[in-house]
Motif scaffolding. Structure first.
Motif, PDB file in Angstrom:
ATOM      1  N   GLU A 153       0.843  -1.208   0.000  1.00  0.00           N
ATOM      2  CA  GLU A 153       0.000   0.000   0.000  1.00  0.00           C
ATOM      3  C   GLU A 153       0.872   1.251   0.000  1.00  0.00           C
ATOM      4  O   GLU A 153       0.522   2.274  -0.568  1.00  0.00           O
ATOM      5  CB  GLU A 153      -0.931   0.029   1.226  1.00  0.00           C
ATOM      6  N   LYS A 154       2.012   1.159   0.663  1.00  0.00           N
ATOM      7  CA  LYS A 154       2.910   2.314   0.764  1.00  0.00           C
ATOM      8  C   LYS A 154       3.745   2.483  -0.510  1.00  0.00           C
ATOM      9  O   LYS A 154       4.376   3.511  -0.711  1.00  0.00           O
ATOM     10  CB  LYS A 154       3.813   2.058   1.984  1.00  0.00           C
ATOM     11  N   GLY A 155       3.757   1.454  -1.334  1.00  0.00           N
ATOM     12  CA  GLY A 155       4.524   1.522  -2.588  1.00  0.00           C
ATOM     13  C   GLY A 155       6.004   1.260  -2.402  1.00  0.00           C
ATOM     14  O   GLY A 155       6.839   1.792  -3.136  1.00  0.00           O
ATOM     15  N   ILE A 156       6.357   0.420  -1.438  1.00  0.00           N
ATOM     16  CA  ILE A 156       7.766   0.172  -1.121  1.00  0.00           C
ATOM     17  C   ILE A 156       8.226  -1.158  -1.726  1.00  0.00           C
ATOM     18  O   ILE A 156       7.534  -2.175  -1.610  1.00  0.00           O
ATOM     19  CB  ILE A 156       7.961   0.131   0.419  1.00  0.00           C
ATOM     20  N   VAL A 157       9.412  -1.125  -2.315  1.00  0.00           N
ATOM     21  CA  VAL A 157       9.997  -2.351  -2.864  1.00  0.00           C
ATOM     22  C   VAL A 157      10.774  -3.039  -1.738  1.00  0.00           C
ATOM     23  O   VAL A 157      11.529  -2.394  -1.008  1.00  0.00           O
ATOM     24  CB  VAL A 157      10.944  -2.013  -4.039  1.00  0.00           C
TER      25      VAL A 157
ATOM     26  N   ASP B  85       4.978   2.944   7.764  1.00  0.00           N
ATOM     27  CA  ASP B  85       4.248   4.170   7.429  1.00  0.00           C
ATOM     28  C   ASP B  85       5.069   5.420   7.728  1.00  0.00           C
ATOM     29  O   ASP B  85       5.040   6.377   6.962  1.00  0.00           O
ATOM     30  CB  ASP B  85       2.917   4.208   8.196  1.00  0.00           C
ATOM     31  N   GLU B  86       5.800   5.407   8.844  1.00  0.00           N
ATOM     32  CA  GLU B  86       6.454   6.638   9.296  1.00  0.00           C
ATOM     33  C   GLU B  86       7.847   6.838   8.701  1.00  0.00           C
ATOM     34  O   GLU B  86       8.324   7.963   8.606  1.00  0.00           O
ATOM     35  CB  GLU B  86       6.522   6.629  10.839  1.00  0.00           C
ATOM     36  N   ALA B  87       8.502   5.744   8.299  1.00  0.00           N
ATOM     37  CA  ALA B  87       9.900   5.876   7.862  1.00  0.00           C
ATOM     38  C   ALA B  87      10.035   6.086   6.357  1.00  0.00           C
ATOM     39  O   ALA B  87      11.125   6.392   5.883  1.00  0.00           O
ATOM     40  CB  ALA B  87      10.688   4.634   8.275  1.00  0.00           C
ATOM     41  N   PHE B  88       8.951   5.908   5.620  1.00  0.00           N
ATOM     42  CA  PHE B  88       9.060   5.957   4.160  1.00  0.00           C
ATOM     43  C   PHE B  88       8.050   6.940   3.568  1.00  0.00           C
ATOM     44  O   PHE B  88       6.986   7.182   4.155  1.00  0.00           O
ATOM     45  CB  PHE B  88       8.809   4.563   3.558  1.00  0.00           C
ATOM     46  N   ALA B  89       8.406   7.445   2.398  1.00  0.00           N
ATOM     47  CA  ALA B  89       7.467   8.294   1.657  1.00  0.00           C
ATOM     48  C   ALA B  89       6.339   7.413   1.122  1.00  0.00           C
ATOM     49  O   ALA B  89       6.463   6.192   1.085  1.00  0.00           O
ATOM     50  CB  ALA B  89       8.198   8.972   0.504  1.00  0.00           C
ATOM     51  N   GLY B  90       5.256   8.075   0.715  1.00  0.00           N
ATOM     52  CA  GLY B  90       4.123   7.316   0.173  1.00  0.00           C
ATOM     53  C   GLY B  90       2.851   7.775   0.862  1.00  0.00           C
ATOM     54  O   GLY B  90       2.894   8.652   1.737  1.00  0.00           O
ATOM     55  N   PRO B  91       1.725   7.186   0.502  1.00  0.00           N
ATOM     56  CA  PRO B  91       0.454   7.623   1.112  1.00  0.00           C
ATOM     57  C   PRO B  91       0.450   7.361   2.620  1.00  0.00           C
ATOM     58  O   PRO B  91       0.944   6.333   3.076  1.00  0.00           O
ATOM     59  CB  PRO B  91      -0.591   6.745   0.412  1.00  0.00           C
ATOM     60  N   ASP B  92      -0.086   8.323   3.384  1.00  0.00           N
ATOM     61  CA  ASP B  92      -0.192   8.146   4.837  1.00  0.00           C
ATOM     62  C   ASP B  92      -1.155   7.007   5.148  1.00  0.00           C
ATOM     63  O   ASP B  92      -2.274   6.978   4.632  1.00  0.00           O
ATOM     64  CB  ASP B  92      -0.720   9.419   5.505  1.00  0.00           C
ATOM     65  N   LEU B  93      -0.727   6.115   6.027  1.00  0.00           N
ATOM     66  CA  LEU B  93      -1.580   4.984   6.412  1.00  0.00           C
ATOM     67  C   LEU B  93      -2.103   5.123   7.840  1.00  0.00           C
ATOM     68  O   LEU B  93      -2.667   4.182   8.384  1.00  0.00           O
ATOM     69  CB  LEU B  93      -0.805   3.672   6.266  1.00  0.00           C
ATOM     70  N   GLN B  94      -1.865   6.327   8.439  1.00  0.00           N
ATOM     71  CA  GLN B  94      -2.371   6.544   9.791  1.00  0.00           C
ATOM     72  C   GLN B  94      -3.073   7.894   9.836  1.00  0.00           C
ATOM     73  O   GLN B  94      -2.649   8.838   9.184  1.00  0.00           O
ATOM     74  CB  GLN B  94      -1.228   6.534  10.804  1.00  0.00           C
ATOM     75  N   PRO B  95      -4.142   7.980  10.661  1.00  0.00           N
ATOM     76  CA  PRO B  95      -4.844   9.260  10.771  1.00  0.00           C
ATOM     77  C   PRO B  95      -4.012  10.257  11.572  1.00  0.00           C
ATOM     78  O   PRO B  95      -3.031   9.879  12.224  1.00  0.00           O
ATOM     79  CB  PRO B  95      -6.121   8.881  11.521  1.00  0.00           C
ATOM     80  N   SER B  96      -4.438  11.515  11.548  1.00  0.00           N
ATOM     81  CA  SER B  96      -3.614  12.547  12.198  1.00  0.00           C
ATOM     82  C   SER B  96      -4.175  13.031  13.533  1.00  0.00           C
ATOM     83  O   SER B  96      -3.419  13.501  14.375  1.00  0.00           O
ATOM     84  CB  SER B  96      -3.426  13.739  11.258  1.00  0.00           C
ATOM     85  N   THR B  97      -5.468  12.926  13.783  1.00  0.00           N
ATOM     86  CA  THR B  97      -6.001  13.500  15.027  1.00  0.00           C
ATOM     87  C   THR B  97      -5.848  12.502  16.182  1.00  0.00           C
ATOM     88  O   THR B  97      -5.856  11.277  15.962  1.00  0.00           O
ATOM     89  CB  THR B  97      -7.496  13.864  14.887  1.00  0.00           C
ATOM     90  N   PRO B  98      -5.743  13.003  17.411  1.00  0.00           N
ATOM     91  CA  PRO B  98      -5.631  12.098  18.559  1.00  0.00           C
ATOM     92  C   PRO B  98      -6.790  11.111  18.661  1.00  0.00           C
ATOM     93  O   PRO B  98      -6.582   9.936  18.974  1.00  0.00           O
ATOM     94  CB  PRO B  98      -5.598  13.050  19.768  1.00  0.00           C
ATOM     95  N   VAL B  99      -8.000  11.585  18.386  1.00  0.00           N
ATOM     96  CA  VAL B  99      -9.161  10.688  18.486  1.00  0.00           C
ATOM     97  C   VAL B  99      -9.059   9.563  17.448  1.00  0.00           C
ATOM     98  O   VAL B  99      -9.232   8.378  17.760  1.00  0.00           O
ATOM     99  CB  VAL B  99     -10.481  11.475  18.303  1.00  0.00           C
ATOM    100  N   ASP B 100      -8.717   9.926  16.224  1.00  0.00           N
ATOM    101  CA  ASP B 100      -8.629   8.900  15.178  1.00  0.00           C
ATOM    102  C   ASP B 100      -7.466   7.949  15.429  1.00  0.00           C
ATOM    103  O   ASP B 100      -7.569   6.741  15.186  1.00  0.00           O
ATOM    104  CB  ASP B 100      -8.465   9.566  13.801  1.00  0.00           C
ATOM    105  N   ARG B 101      -6.349   8.483  15.920  1.00  0.00           N
ATOM    106  CA  ARG B 101      -5.193   7.611  16.200  1.00  0.00           C
ATOM    107  C   ARG B 101      -5.524   6.648  17.341  1.00  0.00           C
ATOM    108  O   ARG B 101      -5.142   5.483  17.328  1.00  0.00           O
ATOM    109  CB  ARG B 101      -3.949   8.445  16.539  1.00  0.00           C
ATOM    110  N   ALA B 102      -6.259   7.184  18.331  1.00  0.00           N
ATOM    111  CA  ALA B 102      -6.661   6.322  19.451  1.00  0.00           C
ATOM    112  C   ALA B 102      -7.595   5.219  18.962  1.00  0.00           C
ATOM    113  O   ALA B 102      -7.479   4.049  19.361  1.00  0.00           O
ATOM    114  CB  ALA B 102      -7.342   7.151  20.531  1.00  0.00           C
TER     115      ALA B 102
END
Ligand SMILES: N[C@@H](CCC(=O)N[C@@H](CS)C(=O)NCC(=O)O)C(=O)O
Length: 214
Positions: free
Chosen positions: A23-27, A74-91
């Protein structure tokens, strides 16, 4: 190869990690390892002290535990974000991941799928009590998961997240048993989501094939 994933072709957790990478597009390079084998290599035991797959290796950084792996991907590579940004959504995402690992994996995968699909297909002894126990427990877990699904195409609403990526392989394995598929159909929103996930290119690219290569 700078990035490799040690996994087992039938492992639901390996599938989750693979799905996040695609999903992140990583080889990445796939390193097949059967964690149930009697003669696990010492190198694998060093990387995975609980003898589980998957393990991600990124240059000299090695990581086991699937949620740690998918978050890192998700956090170490470029590509589409796979995690939400707000505290409520992350929780909410964390809650869903935790529910899946704590309550869904065992009945969906190790009881229903393993006894209803894997064991018969590969000529292993079937434990009918374990299958019955999984089929008995699964509806209550599905009920909770269906209640947590928000309006919109994905578990958290409008964007695909790690909640979808973690849940889909578990639900797909449950659905391989007719009773499991029927349980999911009791929740039209979840069934619709399951079909949308099944049609994603990343899912079609990573879905395990249940044929014995040997
Ligand atoms: N908590 C681990 C669980 C991983 C896991 O249970 N993987 C299974 C395959 S799906 C495994 O390696 N099982 C080997 C065993 O139970 O001995 C994670 O999140 O990665």
């Amino acid at each position: 190869m700078i990035l490799s994933l040690i996994g087992y072709r039938y492992s639901v957790y390996s599938w989750i990690a693979k799905l996040a990478l695609v999903e992140k597009g990583i080889v990445y390079e796939w390193v097949e390892t059967d964690p149930f084998a009697a003669d696990l290599p010492d190198q694998f035991l060093t990387l995975s002290p609980f003898k589980r797959v998957p393990v991600l290796q990124h240059a000299d950084f090695s990581l086991y535990e699937t949620v740690a792996i998918t978050r890192y991907v998700d956090e170490a590579f470029a590509g589409p974000d796979l995690q939400p940004s707000t505290p409520v959504d992350r929780a909410r995402q964390s809650q869903i991941l935790s529910i899946i690992d704590s309550y869904a994996y065992w009945p969906f995968v190790r009881q229903v799928f393993a006894q209803g699909v894997f064991a018969p297909q590969f000529g292993e002894r079937v434990d009918p009590d374990a299958l019955a126990a999984g089929l008995k427990t699964a509806p209550a877990i599905l009920h909770v998961i269906a209640a947590l699904k928000r309006d919109g195409p994905w578990m958290l609403g409008s964007a695909i997240t790690l909640a979808d990526i973690h849940l889909y392989p578990m639900l797909a394995y449950l659905a391989m048993v007719p009773e499991g598929a029927e349980m999911i159909r009791q929740y039209p929103g979840l069934e619709h989501w399951r079909q949308d996930m099944a049609a994603r290119p990343a899912v079609m690219e990573t879905v395990p094939l249940f044929t014995d290569p040997d």
